[in-house]
Write a protein that holds these residues in place. Structure first.
Motif, PDB file in Angstrom:
ATOM      1  N   ASN A 117       0.829  -1.203   0.000  1.00 44.03           N
ATOM      2  CA  ASN A 117       0.000   0.000   0.000  1.00 44.03           C
ATOM      3  C   ASN A 117       0.865   1.254   0.000  1.00 44.03           C
ATOM      4  O   ASN A 117       2.030   1.228   0.386  1.00 44.03           O
ATOM      5  CB  ASN A 117      -0.937  -0.002   1.211  1.00 44.03           C
ATOM      6  CG  ASN A 117      -0.175   0.017   2.518  1.00 44.03           C
ATOM      7  OD1 ASN A 117       0.378   1.041   2.913  1.00 44.03           O
ATOM      8  ND2 ASN A 117      -0.106  -1.123   3.199  1.00 44.03           N
ATOM      9  N   ARG A 118       0.296   2.340  -0.447  1.00 41.77           N
ATOM     10  CA  ARG A 118       0.925   3.657  -0.391  1.00 41.77           C
ATOM     11  C   ARG A 118      -0.167   4.643   0.032  1.00 41.77           C
ATOM     12  O   ARG A 118      -1.303   4.554  -0.424  1.00 41.77           O
ATOM     13  CB  ARG A 118       1.458   4.118  -1.754  1.00 41.77           C
ATOM     14  CG  ARG A 118       2.332   3.142  -2.522  1.00 41.77           C
ATOM     15  CD  ARG A 118       3.730   3.068  -1.951  1.00 41.77           C
ATOM     16  NE  ARG A 118       4.639   2.349  -2.827  1.00 41.77           N
ATOM     17  CZ  ARG A 118       4.660   1.045  -3.007  1.00 41.77           C
ATOM     18  NH1 ARG A 118       3.772   0.275  -2.422  1.00 41.77           N
ATOM     19  NH2 ARG A 118       5.554   0.484  -3.798  1.00 41.77           N
ATOM     20  N   GLU A 119       0.190   5.574   0.905  1.00 38.62           N
ATOM     21  CA  GLU A 119      -0.776   6.599   1.325  1.00 38.62           C
ATOM     22  C   GLU A 119      -0.019   7.859   1.701  1.00 38.62           C
ATOM     23  O   GLU A 119       0.969   7.817   2.437  1.00 38.62           O
ATOM     24  CB  GLU A 119      -1.589   6.105   2.523  1.00 38.62           C
ATOM     25  CG  GLU A 119      -2.619   7.112   2.983  1.00 38.62           C
ATOM     26  CD  GLU A 119      -3.434   6.627   4.173  1.00 38.62           C
ATOM     27  OE1 GLU A 119      -4.133   7.466   4.770  1.00 38.62           O
ATOM     28  OE2 GLU A 119      -3.357   5.435   4.509  1.00 38.62           O
ATOM     29  N   LEU A 120      -0.483   8.983   1.196  1.00 32.74           N
ATOM     30  CA  LEU A 120       0.106  10.276   1.511  1.00 32.74           C
ATOM     31  C   LEU A 120      -1.026  11.282   1.615  1.00 32.74           C
ATOM     32  O   LEU A 120      -1.957  11.255   0.814  1.00 32.74           O
ATOM     33  CB  LEU A 120       1.090  10.677   0.399  1.00 32.74           C
ATOM     34  CG  LEU A 120       2.093  11.782   0.717  1.00 32.74           C
ATOM     35  CD1 LEU A 120       3.017  11.373   1.850  1.00 32.74           C
ATOM     36  CD2 LEU A 120       2.924  12.101  -0.515  1.00 32.74           C
ATOM     37  N   LYS A 121      -0.970  12.135   2.627  1.00 28.55           N
ATOM     38  CA  LYS A 121      -2.028  13.120   2.832  1.00 28.55           C
ATOM     39  C   LYS A 121      -1.445  14.530   2.802  1.00 28.55           C
ATOM     40  O   LYS A 121      -0.239  14.716   3.008  1.00 28.55           O
ATOM     41  CB  LYS A 121      -2.707  12.873   4.186  1.00 28.55           C
ATOM     42  CG  LYS A 121      -3.408  11.537   4.281  1.00 28.55           C
ATOM     43  CD  LYS A 121      -4.071  11.334   5.617  1.00 28.55           C
ATOM     44  CE  LYS A 121      -3.209  11.083   6.784  1.00 28.55           C
ATOM     45  NZ  LYS A 121      -2.288  10.025   6.854  1.00 28.55           N
ATOM     46  N   GLN A 122      -2.293  15.482   2.587  1.00 27.47           N
ATOM     47  CA  GLN A 122      -1.884  16.883   2.557  1.00 27.47           C
ATOM     48  C   GLN A 122      -1.158  17.211   3.856  1.00 27.47           C
ATOM     49  O   GLN A 122      -1.574  16.836   4.941  1.00 27.47           O
ATOM     50  CB  GLN A 122      -3.118  17.776   2.373  1.00 27.47           C
ATOM     51  CG  GLN A 122      -2.824  19.206   1.981  1.00 27.47           C
ATOM     52  CD  GLN A 122      -2.327  20.070   3.129  1.00 27.47           C
ATOM     53  OE1 GLN A 122      -2.748  19.932   4.261  1.00 27.47           O
ATOM     54  NE2 GLN A 122      -1.414  20.966   2.819  1.00 27.47           N
ATOM     55  N   ASP A 124       1.737  16.066   4.789  1.00 24.48           N
ATOM     56  CA  ASP A 124       2.762  15.076   5.138  1.00 24.48           C
ATOM     57  C   ASP A 124       4.114  15.519   4.594  1.00 24.48           C
ATOM     58  O   ASP A 124       4.224  15.983   3.467  1.00 24.48           O
ATOM     59  CB  ASP A 124       2.409  13.697   4.574  1.00 24.48           C
ATOM     60  CG  ASP A 124       1.273  13.019   5.326  1.00 24.48           C
ATOM     61  OD1 ASP A 124       0.892  13.530   6.397  1.00 24.48           O
ATOM     62  OD2 ASP A 124       0.784  11.988   4.832  1.00 24.48           O
ATOM     63  N   MET A 127       6.470   9.970   3.200  1.00 22.36           N
ATOM     64  CA  MET A 127       5.530   8.860   3.197  1.00 22.36           C
ATOM     65  C   MET A 127       6.076   7.734   4.071  1.00 22.36           C
ATOM     66  O   MET A 127       7.180   7.248   3.842  1.00 22.36           O
ATOM     67  CB  MET A 127       5.290   8.338   1.775  1.00 22.36           C
ATOM     68  CG  MET A 127       4.199   7.280   1.714  1.00 22.36           C
ATOM     69  SD  MET A 127       3.950   6.525   0.083  1.00 22.36           S
ATOM     70  CE  MET A 127       3.449   7.927  -0.888  1.00 22.36           C
TER      71      MET A 127
END
Length: 141
Positions: A117-122, A124, A127
């Motif tokens: 999985n990969r996830e990045l939010k405003q 950050d 990652m």
């Protein structure tokens, strides 16, 4: 009674993780555990007579920075993901510089990733990726 102000506990700085022939440097966390099925054997009366044992389930997580995950991805063809990696071993050692003779080492045998999985939010700044693992056996060395 003597009081020792130096903590005998290991800290994150004491952890060394080796995987696929290299020391991981962009690792933020490691977790490994073994669970075992257990249940009460109930018979006459209201109290259990024994505890019955079942299967063991070794599992855990590696938390890596994206650059480390992308380096792993380079070991695969473009259409593969981390769950396609063949089984590998992970060695986790706890080494205190102040007491190099006190090393605790665990070897996780037959490790496989169960998720990619990969996830990045405003907001950050980097990652951080938590990858669940399963493995066949944990050995203490």
């Amino acid at each position: 009674m003597t009081f020792d102000s130096k903590s005998p506990e290991y800290r994150w700085a004491d952890v060394q993780i080796v995987m696929l022939g290299r020391i991981l440097t962009r690792v933020r966390g490691v977790k490994f555990s073994v669970k075992r099925e257990k249940e009460y054997l109930m018979a006459r009366g209201e109290d259990p007579h024994a505890i019955q044992y079942g299967n063991k389930t070794p599992e855990g997580e590696l938390t890596l920075l994206q650059s480390e995950v992308e380096a792993l991805q380079l070991l695969l063809s473009p259409e593969e993901d981390l769950t396609d990696l063949p089984p590998f071993d992970i060695t986790v050692s706890f080494v205190r510089n102040s007491a190099p003779d006190k090393i605790a080492t665990y070897m996780l045998k037959g490790v496989e990733f169960t998720e990619d999985n990969r996830e990045l939010k405003q907001g950050d700044k980097f990652m951080e990726i938590t990858l669940p693992i399963m493995y066949l056996r944990r050995l203490a060395a």
